[in-house]
Design an enzyme around this catalytic site. Structure first.
Site, PDB file in Angstrom:
ATOM      1  N   HIS A  36       0.827  -1.204   0.000  1.00 15.89           N
ATOM      2  CA  HIS A  36       0.000   0.000   0.000  1.00 15.89           C
ATOM      3  C   HIS A  36       0.858   1.248   0.000  1.00 15.89           C
ATOM      4  O   HIS A  36       1.713   1.408   0.866  1.00 15.89           O
ATOM      5  CB  HIS A  36      -0.905   0.006   1.232  1.00 15.89           C
ATOM      6  CG  HIS A  36      -2.055   0.935   1.115  1.00 15.89           C
ATOM      7  ND1 HIS A  36      -1.948   2.269   1.393  1.00 15.89           N
ATOM      8  CD2 HIS A  36      -3.326   0.732   0.718  1.00 15.89           C
ATOM      9  CE1 HIS A  36      -3.124   2.839   1.193  1.00 15.89           C
ATOM     10  NE2 HIS A  36      -3.973   1.926   0.783  1.00 15.89           N
ATOM     11  N   LYS A  84     -12.656   7.903  -8.042  1.00 16.02           N
ATOM     12  CA  LYS A  84     -12.008   9.207  -8.218  1.00 16.02           C
ATOM     13  C   LYS A  84     -12.553   9.923  -9.451  1.00 16.02           C
ATOM     14  O   LYS A  84     -12.684  11.147  -9.482  1.00 16.02           O
ATOM     15  CB  LYS A  84     -10.502   9.000  -8.343  1.00 16.02           C
ATOM     16  CG  LYS A  84      -9.685  10.260  -8.596  1.00 16.02           C
ATOM     17  CD  LYS A  84      -8.214   9.938  -8.415  1.00 16.02           C
ATOM     18  CE  LYS A  84      -7.333  11.026  -9.002  1.00 16.02           C
ATOM     19  NZ  LYS A  84      -7.013  10.824 -10.406  1.00 16.02           N
TER      20      LYS A  84
END
Length: 989
Positions: free
Chosen positions: A175, A630
């Site tokens: 991540h 997004k």
């Protein structure tokens, strides 16, 4: 000031006398305060404790930062940098301790649910799943699930068919915003273990409890004196080591336990149903193989990652085999041995005369110990060979004498595949069984070998689609084709690529100096070929193409795979599964047409792997939650993914192709995160059929896999949800009316989201100024850059993860809810009666219930008072008017969304139906406020200083002025607050 004791008495909504969480939280509070008083000067410790108590000062239902903001801000702004850093570290420590505590309580609750032999009997004869549907955040256990399936009269044959075909794959990723250092993770594990020991106090003496508390305090003090920040940007191999920690410490032993729990539940409810195969749940990894936007992931790194994974597995197998040798002391004087085992001993004696000489006398009448000695030697040689390969790199071939200085390692002495190791273990198992003996340790090891093999986890290669197009373009330029690749239409590209795939002659000439990007692209395929030769195809058999837009994107990868020997044209078989990743809303809408074009190509269909008893071709497709969110917002993203799944499943069924959907879910709601059980049940009926692949993001690994019972809880949750969705979820399909409503909601939401995020010219500046996004990019937490293109500052270049991270830090959490309120409002204005339909959807449709649940949870974490402080303090004067307008839009949308969500759920407060979650969120919301104000204070000072003319840090550190601290010190303080808020929110990006 209200004391902590008074706070606990007054805040009855947070504290329950019977709740183990509260009992242990009091211990954590006391330890935290005690450590601060020992590690900090008295006045500083008092101020830190005062800050936390100020945040606690109001009852939960009356909570508003307005009531005490001024006092907290005054304290924060009066702190010098040293105090600010201590405050950031103190609150970060506090939240991480609370996180550990909550994980321990979750683990204990799971243990209790498993050990409770009395499955709750549903009084609803028509729908035994009704209680589960009413509490979708509460997963069922295997025992409860199989009991309910039996109540629904699910035939044993139908359940067994699903279990035999079941294919669950969990893929670990690195991540880019994983905050916590590996060193700190180890300390957290030790603290968790000590808390677990204290929780069984009824078995402990007073002296034992006192000793454990002293150890706990010592561990926390050591933690306090450990640097929380990464000193250097982690390498890819560092990230690999971090991810593999969970396999080595938890999952290796947890997986056999998972099978044991399935077996127990089946025996009780479906005694005639055969167990699923050992590999019904396996693991993959992107760590060390995901090269999309990360230039640090080279072919050499991926090769070393594979070798490292095999090294860890071999070390675990060596340890387990050694323990087996100690245990299996069966003597031929008292027990017979199978002829197959005796024959294998004779074969091994010839191959390993040294082992025979060393062990034959000692184990003269103990054949199992002698056999295990031979196995240990083969494992040791395999381990040595693996080390040579890791050091030599992927271009090294030990089979070439010029490359090899240890020929004895390749003279058929090591294990050339995991199948040979499995065969040896099966010999032992079968020999024992032939004399009515069983050995659980042998069975456990065999299960581990079936699941993990020598490779531990399959490495998915991921690369962005244009990298392949660019390589093909350079190739066609070199070959001087009549029509260059970039001049071809999509139809022409498909035709040319298909022709080349069916041509036996090679296309790529050797000894050509390609540009760096093309050479790297070609090398990846060569390395994959070498990986499969050495490790078997299991180590690396999926190639994910991010930003897939068209059929040619997949055919390009297949052509490169063919050129590097990954496709056998004679048998028309490929050892590489090409997986398109559809990420934007437009690509999700286009996905069925893209796959339809490919399914019409005979050669493409012939390359798909054939699976199961039906031997049908399998297509894997990946759906991207992050970029679609997004791009178009939460509601639009989730609906388009939902619709794409249905369309793709229908297409696959028409073409007699099996479908495995790969869900690229993130840790946060804005990237597809949320409770796994709820999310899997919400998948459209008929799209799972026992098959699912899911990413497990780096930021959630600790919360899911740091403790054995937590890992089992997560694995059981995923498995039961897949079974339930596959067998009984067809009763909950959406009607055409529901689909039409969702389509309207998604489109309205998308318009509202894009109007703010993509069409407002001031939004990007707003985001850059009022969130710590620029400072986040300076955290040494990932090998991958935060932006796709170096130096780019536009929104499209920013990755979805830091996009969500920035909004989370400043308490907006905008990507996870914005646009939902407007969509609901527009629908209700056109027809107020629709509120009843929305309530029906919430009660009866898992997909809609999941959406509202996620929005509700996110809204509960939003704090617009704190967010406004970020805007007022960090926003530049010249942008104040436009920023105020943006905040006003966000504020109105928040209030609208909150009111309509409550109207749909029929509740008066957010999270009213989940008391435990509401208590946890409210406690965190209050306690995290000082950190937010502290972050703003440090960011303001840091940015003010950055705007001034540069001055050497050596001078800055020593001059007496408003710039008394170096930029690096101020940045360090700001980064520590980012750590703390991430811990408090239990979320980064």
């Amino acid at each position: 000031m209200e004391s902590m004791k008074q706070f606990k008495n007054n805040n009855v909504d947070l504290i329950s006398n019977n709740d183990p969480l509260d009992k242990n939280r009091a211990l954590i509070e006391d330890l935290w305060e005690s450590v601060l008083r020992e590690e900090c000067p008295d006045d500083q410790a008092n101020r830190l404790i005062q800050l936390k108590e100020l945040s606690y000062s109001n009852k939960v239902e009356e909570y508003s930062p307005k009531n005490f903001k001024t006092e907290i801000v005054d304290i924060v702004n009066s702190m010098d940098l040293a105090e600010s850093i201590s405050a950031a570290r103190a609150f970060s420590l506090y939240f991480q301790l609370v996180n550990i505590l909550e994980q321990r309580v979750e683990e204990d609750r799971y243990i209790q649910s498993f050990t409770n032999q009395n499955v709750k009997k549903s009084h609803d004869n028509l729908d035994p799943f009704a209680p589960a549907l009413a509490r979708q955040n509460a997963p069922v256990t295997f025992k409860e699930l199989f009991f309910r399936l039996r109540r629904l009269n699910v035939p044993p044959g139908k359940l067994e068919e699903l279990l035999q075909e079941m294919d669950i794959r969990l893929v670990f990723t690195a991540h880019p915003t994983e905050i916590v250092r590996h060193t700190i993770r180890h300390k957290q594990t030790r603290v968790a273990n000590l808390l677990q020991k204290i929780q069984v106090e009824k078995f402990l003496t007073i002296e034992d409890i006192k000793s454990l508390k002293i150890q706990l305090k010592e561990e926390i003090r050591l933690w306090w004196r450990t640097d929380e920040l990464h000193q250097f940007k982690p390498s890819v191999i560092d990230e690999v080591d971090y991810a593999l920690h969970y396999f080595q410490q938890v999952l290796f032993d947890a997986m056999p336990q998972l099978r044991g729990r399935i077996s127990s539940a089946l025996t009780e409810n479906y005694p005639d149903v055969q167990m699923p195969t050992e590999s019904f749940c396996t693991f993959g990894s992107w760590v060390g193989s995901d090269r999309d936007g990360n230039p640090s992931v080279t072919p050499e790194i991926t090769w070393r990652t594979a070798c490292y994974q095999r090294q860890l597995m071999l070390e675990r197998y060596i340890k387990a085999t050694s323990n087996l040798r100690d245990q299996l002391s069966v003597s031929m004087q008292w027990s017979q041995v199978s002829s197959s085992l005796l024959e294998s001993l004779e074969t091994d004696r010839v191959k390993f005369p040294e082992i025979y000489e060393a062990r034959a006398t000692r184990y003269r009448s103990e054949p199992y110990r002698l056999k295990l000695s031979y196995i240990l030697e083969k494992l040791r040689l395999t381990h040595e060979r693996n080390n040579l390969l890791s050091e030599g790199g992927w271009k090294l071939s030990l089979e070439r004498e010029s490359d090899n200085k240890n020929l004895e390692l390749v003279e058929k002495l090591h294990y050339k595949s995991v199948d040979e190791f499995t065969y040896d273990l099966e010999l032992i198992k079968n020999s024992l069984n032939s004399t009515d003996l069983t050995c659980e340790a042998v069975n456990k090891l065999l299960t581990q070998v079936h699941i993990f093999g020598f490779s531990l986890a399959s490495l998915d290669i991921r690369q962005e689609s244009t990298r392949h197009s660019d390589a093909i373009q350079e190739l066609t330029n070199y070959l001087e084709l009549p029509k260059q690749y970039d001049q071809m239409s999509e139809k022409d590209r498909i035709q040319w690529l298909n022709e080349e795939l069916n041509t036996k002659r090679p296309l790529i000439p050797s000894e050509v100096n390609w540009n760096k990007s093309t050479e790297e692209t070609f090398s990846v395929f060569k390395m994959v070929k070498r990986l499969q030769e050495e490790f078997g195809s299991r180590i690396c058999h999926s190639y994910v193409i991010s930003m897939s837009h068209s059929a040619s994107d997949l055919l390009e990868v297949l052509l490169l795979a063919k050129e590097m020997g990954l496709i056998d044209q004679g048998s028309q078989k490929s050892t590489l599964l090409v997986v398109p990743l559809f990420e934007t809303v437009e690509d999700l809408q286009r996905a069925p047409d893209v796959m339809e074009q490919l399914f019409q190509l005979d050669f493409y269909k012939s390359l798909l792997p054939k699976v199961g008893e039906s031997f049908k071709p399998l297509q894997e497709l990946m759906l991207g939650y992050s970029d679609s969110n997004k791009d178009s917002g939460f509601l639009s993203s989730n609906w388009e993914i939902h619709r794409a799944q249905i369309a793709l499943q229908n297409l696959s069924s028409r073409n007699n192709i099996l479908l495995r959907l790969f869900h690229g879910r993130g840790g946060s709601v804005g990237r597809g995160g949320g409770p796994a059980y709820q999310a899997i049940l919400a998948q459209p009926s008929g799209t799972l059929k026992g098959r699912i692949k899911i990413t497990e993001q780096g930021e959630v690994l600790a919360s899911k896999y740091s403790l054995p019972e937590l890992a089992l809880y997560n694995l059981e949750t995923v498995t039961t949800a897949v079974i339930q969705n596959s067998l009984v979820n067809n009763r909950l399909d959406a009607t055409p009316e529901w689909n039409d409503l969702m389509t309207r909601l998604a489109e309205t939401s998308r318009i509202q989201y894009r109007k703010l995020v993509h069409e407002n010219p001031n939004l990007l500046t707003f985001f850059q100024e009022v969130t710590p996004i620029e400072e986040i990019s300076k955290l040494q937490i990932s090998s991958r850059p935060a932006r796709r293109k170096k130096g780019a500052k536009d929104l499209s270049s920013l990755r979805a993860i830091p996009w969500v991270f920035g909004w989370t830090q400043s308490r907006f959490l905008l990507p996870s809810w914005f646009g939902v309120g407007t969509a609901l409002s527009v629908e209700l204005k056109s027809d107020p009666e629709q509120i009843e339909l929305l309530r029906v959807l919430h009660q009866r449709w898992p997909f809609f219930r999941m959406l509202i649940s996620k929005v509700e949870m996110t809204l509960s974490k939003v704090d617009l008072e704190v967010a406004k402080y970020y805007v007022d303090t960090l926003g530049s004067k010249e942008n104040s008017k436009s920023f105020e307008e943006i905040f006003d839009v966000i504020s109105k949308e928040y209030n609208l969304t909150k009111s309509l969500v409550l109207e749909i759920t029929g509740k008066n407060k957010l999270l009213e139906s989940d008391r435990d979650l509401r208590s946890s969120v409210n406690l965190r919301n209050k306690t995290i406020i000082p950190l937010g104000f502290l972050q703003v204070s440090l960011l303001r000072r840091l940015r003010d200083q950055t705007r001034q003319p540069p001055i050497s840090e050596f001078i800055e550190d020593r001059i007496e002025s408003k710039r008394a601290y170096s930029r690096s010190e101020l940045l360090r303080g700001a980064l520590l607050t980012i750590n703390g808020i991430a811990a408090g929110m239990r979320n980064t990006g």
